[in-house]
Motif scaffolding. Structure first.
Motif, PDB file in Angstrom:
ATOM      1  N   ALA A  80       0.858  -1.184   0.000  1.00 13.74           N
ATOM      2  CA  ALA A  80       0.000   0.000   0.000  1.00 13.74           C
ATOM      3  C   ALA A  80       0.894   1.233   0.000  1.00 13.74           C
ATOM      4  N   GLU A  92       0.714   5.563  -0.294  1.00 12.26           N
ATOM      5  CA  GLU A  92      -0.138   6.737  -0.249  1.00 12.26           C
ATOM      6  C   GLU A  92       0.475   7.869  -1.068  1.00 12.26           C
ATOM      7  N   ARG A 144      -4.253   6.539  -4.056  1.00  8.67           N
ATOM      8  CA  ARG A 144      -3.731   5.527  -3.144  1.00  8.67           C
ATOM      9  C   ARG A 144      -3.547   4.239  -3.936  1.00  8.67           C
ATOM     10  N   GLU A 183      -3.102   0.292  -3.662  1.00  6.09           N
ATOM     11  CA  GLU A 183      -3.365  -0.713  -2.636  1.00  6.09           C
ATOM     12  C   GLU A 183      -3.432  -2.108  -3.240  1.00  6.09           C
ATOM     13  N   HIS A 216     -12.313  -5.087  -4.203  1.00  2.53           N
ATOM     14  CA  HIS A 216     -11.982  -4.444  -5.468  1.00  2.53           C
ATOM     15  C   HIS A 216     -12.631  -5.016  -6.716  1.00  2.53           C
ATOM     16  N   GLU A 220      -1.933  -4.358  -8.184  1.00  4.94           N
ATOM     17  CA  GLU A 220      -2.152  -3.163  -7.371  1.00  4.94           C
ATOM     18  C   GLU A 220      -3.302  -2.358  -7.974  1.00  4.94           C
ATOM     19  N   ARG A 235      -6.935   3.928  -6.127  1.00  7.69           N
ATOM     20  CA  ARG A 235      -8.114   4.536  -5.519  1.00  7.69           C
ATOM     21  C   ARG A 235      -7.893   6.054  -5.405  1.00  7.69           C
TER      22      ARG A 235
END
Length: 232
Positions: free
Chosen positions: A17, A19, A24, A26, A33, A81, A84
């Motif tokens: 993850a 940021e 983002r 994740e 998802h 991955e 978001r």
């Protein structure tokens, strides 16, 4: 080039993850998802023209998409991955760490699918920046690869814009959707990363966008300016 006298194998990529300011990154989780990728990010069956240059056949529905995602992770070792949007919490795309070679410090980013919501925004650029930064700075890799169908002009343009260097065409490399695929190869390497990172960070700065969210300077131009200063 770094001194390799004491080189040791790097860690294999794992789900991570990360940021960012706008997005983002994740690790893919089916429960969190799958539906969001299929319906929100890719618009259901609208995914098929979006993934025109992917090697697998068109998806007949969400179950086929789920089967493919599961297979590339369990059988091919991809690390999926998901992207978001921080401001809205919406899922907008995905990419994968692929074909990792920890002994030599090499990994590819591929299976990239930026949904329409990522277009003409900082989201796609920042997502790719975050994934590259993790490879070079957290994993300590030497080489980061980008490969695509030679006819996929948007992908080829994106690779160059992001700072990858074109290395050539692998002729008759694959059979994709029952047809020949020549593959265009690109890479960035560790000695290039500091300048590429600086360009990303300058481009992603809020100061680089006007009140309507339009870029003031192109990423390529920022990188060229930094390179000229470095060589002066």
């Amino acid at each position: 080039m770094r001194d390799l006298a004491n080189w040791t194998a790097r860690p294999a990529p794992q789900p991570v993850a990360i940021e960012g300011r706008y997005v983002r990154v994740e690790p893919y989780n089916r429960a969190a998802h799958l539906e969001a990728l299929w319906h929100d990010a890719f618009g259901g069956l609208a995914i098929n023209p979006l993934l025109k240059y992917f090697a697998q056949d068109d998806f007949s529905g969400i179950s086929a998409f789920e089967d493919w995602l599961s297979a590339v992770q369990t059988k091919s070792g991809w690390i999926t991955e998901v992207f978001r949007v921080r401001a809205t919490d919406k899922i907008v795309g995905m990419a994968n760490y692929m074909r990792a070679d920890p002994a030599n410090g090499v990994v590819e980013v591929g299976g990239i699918a930026h949904g329409p919501a990522m277009a003409r925004s900082p989201l796609s650029t920042e997502a790719q920046y975050l994934m590259a930064r993790h490879v070079f700075e957290n994993l300590g890799y030497r080489r980061y690869e980008w490969k695509c169908h030679s006819e996929n002009q948007p992908s080829r343009a994106a690779a160059l814009r992001l700072g990858f260097t074109f290395e050539g065409i692998f002729r008759q490399h694959m059979i994709s959707k029952h047809a020949n695929r020549d593959t265009a190869w690109y890479s960035m390497i560790d000695c290039e990363w500091p300048l590429i990172r600086a360009a990303f960070e300058n481009w992603l700065s809020p100061d680089n966008f006007d009140g309507e969210g339009r870029q003031r300077q192109r990423l390529e131009d920022i990188r060229a300016e930094l390179s000229a200063k470095e060589q002066a």
